[in-house]
Design an enzyme around this catalytic site. Structure first.
Site, mmCIF file in Angstrom:
data_model
loop_
_atom_site.group_PDB
_atom_site.id
_atom_site.type_symbol
_atom_site.label_atom_id
_atom_site.label_comp_id
_atom_site.label_asym_id
_atom_site.label_seq_id
_atom_site.Cartn_x
_atom_site.Cartn_y
_atom_site.Cartn_z
ATOM 1 N N CYS A 137 -17.571 -70.029 -7.046
ATOM 2 C CA CYS A 137 -16.122 -69.262 -7.379
ATOM 3 C C CYS A 137 -15.506 -69.868 -8.405
ATOM 4 O O CYS A 137 -15.437 -71.015 -8.460
ATOM 5 C CB CYS A 137 -15.497 -69.242 -6.006
ATOM 6 S SG CYS A 137 -13.814 -68.447 -6.103
ATOM 7 N N CYS A 138 -15.027 -69.049 -9.554
ATOM 8 C CA CYS A 138 -14.064 -69.521 -10.360
ATOM 9 C C CYS A 138 -12.884 -68.484 -10.074
ATOM 10 O O CYS A 138 -12.569 -67.910 -9.105
ATOM 11 C CB CYS A 138 -14.491 -69.658 -11.644
ATOM 12 S SG CYS A 138 -15.072 -67.919 -12.452
ATOM 13 N N ALA A 139 -12.016 -68.636 -11.354
ATOM 14 C CA ALA A 139 -10.733 -67.976 -11.245
ATOM 15 C C ALA A 139 -10.968 -66.425 -10.957
ATOM 16 O O ALA A 139 -10.193 -65.718 -10.192
ATOM 17 C CB ALA A 139 -9.594 -68.185 -12.296
ATOM 18 N N TYR B 159 -11.710 -65.990 -7.590
ATOM 19 C CA TYR B 159 -10.598 -66.345 -6.288
ATOM 20 C C TYR B 159 -9.407 -65.549 -6.493
ATOM 21 O O TYR B 159 -8.765 -65.134 -5.268
ATOM 22 C CB TYR B 159 -10.099 -67.813 -6.771
ATOM 23 C CG TYR B 159 -8.878 -67.989 -6.100
ATOM 24 C CD1 TYR B 159 -8.794 -68.664 -4.575
ATOM 25 C CD2 TYR B 159 -7.412 -67.959 -6.597
ATOM 26 C CE1 TYR B 159 -7.634 -68.728 -3.793
ATOM 27 C CE2 TYR B 159 -6.476 -68.226 -5.781
ATOM 28 C CZ TYR B 159 -6.307 -68.737 -4.564
ATOM 29 O OH TYR B 159 -5.230 -68.740 -3.986
#
Length: 377
Positions: A100-102, A129
């Protein structure tokens, strides 16, 4: 290592991921993670805070390709290998997790590709996210509109224990890592507001998934103000709580004092001791905790009354440290309850007189809730 036939696809089902509580390998920078994270997230960043800031500046000044090239130069060689090894270990420990990243973009894609080059296929969260966060907020707003009942009562009535014992209970204070009063802080720091909201959403989704086993389910929540320590309740939830029926727990002072003695004097002293290891340091921290709780309300007590209670508190602390006996704390706690906390709560409860649906002692309220709100099919 996952073979192609076993490869799990990337996921855009944010609601399912939150409800299931899957582990997320969150590759955002630590500063982003600290501002808000999902339950079950592990922060193993692609770039640290300084590297992220440098790449962001480069992107603004020179564009995406230059920023991407700088990122590869910064995360290179031994640094890259160390981070790859951390991701590899996390993938092995959490085979059902997701990257998961932004926003589910470049950073999680890069980590996914680097892992794939090492023979590890690991899926990512599409939308990252941001999508998870939006789904969490939407879920809280939606679920907050379902029926609920609040548990009220003076300090020490056992409200939190009741909430935790019921299948539809949501322990707001536990999620906030704060018990709501001037003595409410715990040894676990409070979460960032976004993280608190994310954990609340996950708890509501997880509990709601089990509502099918109940004939007439309602949320059961403790009667809280809009703030629990530094965390504030989401607006929709707060609005619904202001209109909800209240079950009031009425316990004698002696029983309340015993609950508070165990929680604040026995358990908290042991917690400080365990956390700090050193006996002297544990006692100092525990004493500071009690001193600060009383000091925080000194103006409301009046300085003369505060000084009187502070002296009694200090004597009780000395006795506890010397003998291990904790009942001496009643000398300052009982008048604090009767002269400060109880009148304050009764004043607040008077405003909700029309919402009171039931009154009784701890066991009567428990039985009433289970019969009326949580009856099994």
């Amino acid at each position: 290592m996952q073979k192609d036939a076993q490869r799990r696809p990337d996921s855009d089902d944010a609601l399912a991921l939150i409800t299931r509580g899957v582990t997320l390998i969150d590759v955002r920078a630590p500063v982003e993670f600290a501002q808000g994270a999902m339950p079950g997230a592990i922060n193993l960043p692609l770039m640290n805070n300084d590297e992220r800031a440098a790449v962001g500046t480069c992107y603004k000044q020179h564009g995406q390709q230059a920023a991407l090239a700088l990122g590869h130069r910064l995360v290179y060689g031994e640094v890259r290998e160390a981070r790859l090894n951390a991701w590899r270990l996390a993938c092995e420990r959490h085979p059902e997790g997701f990257l998961c990243c932004a926003r589910g973009g470049m950073r999680s894609y890069i980590v996914q590709q680097w892992l794939r080059e090492r023979g590890i296929d690991y899926p990512l969260v599409e939308g990252g996210y941001k999508r998870l966060r939006q789904e969490a907020m939407d879920a809280t707003d939606r679920l907050s509109r379902l029926p609920m009942v609040l548990i009220g009562g003076c300090t020490g009535s056992g409200k939190t224990q009741l909430v935790k014992a019921l299948p539809t209970g949501i322990d707001l204070e536990g999620l906030a890592h704060h018990r709501g009063s001037s003595f409410g802080r715990t040894l676990t720091p409070q979460r960032a507001q976004a993280s608190f909201e994310n954990h609340l959403a996950a708890a509501m989704l997880n509990h709601h998934a089990r509502w099918t086993t109940l004939s007439n389910p309602f949320w059961v929540l403790e009667d809280e103000g809009k703030m629990i320590g530094a965390n504030h309740l989401p607006a929709v939830l707060r609005e619904q709580m202001l209109q909800a029926p209240v079950a009031v727990v009425e316990e004698p002072l002696e029983r309340r004092l015993e609950r508070l003695r165990e929680e604040y004097f026995v358990q908290m002293q042991a917690a400080f001791q365990a956390a700090l290891g050193d006996e002297a340091a544990g006692w100092r921290a525990y004493g500071d905790y009690l001193h600060h709780g009383l000091y925080a309300i000194r103006r409301r007590l009046g300085l003369a009354r505060y000084a009187e209670l502070a002296a009694l508190q200090e004597a009780a602390l000395a006795r506890q440290q010397r003998t291990g006996e904790t009942h001496a704390h009643f000398a300052w706690l009982a008048p604090l309850l009767e002269g400060y906390y109880d009148p304050m709560y009764r004043y607040q409860l008077e405003k909700k007189a029309q919402q009171i649906a039931f009154r009784g002692d701890y066991h009567q309220v428990d039985a009433w809730l289970r019969h009326r709100y949580c009856a099994s099919r």
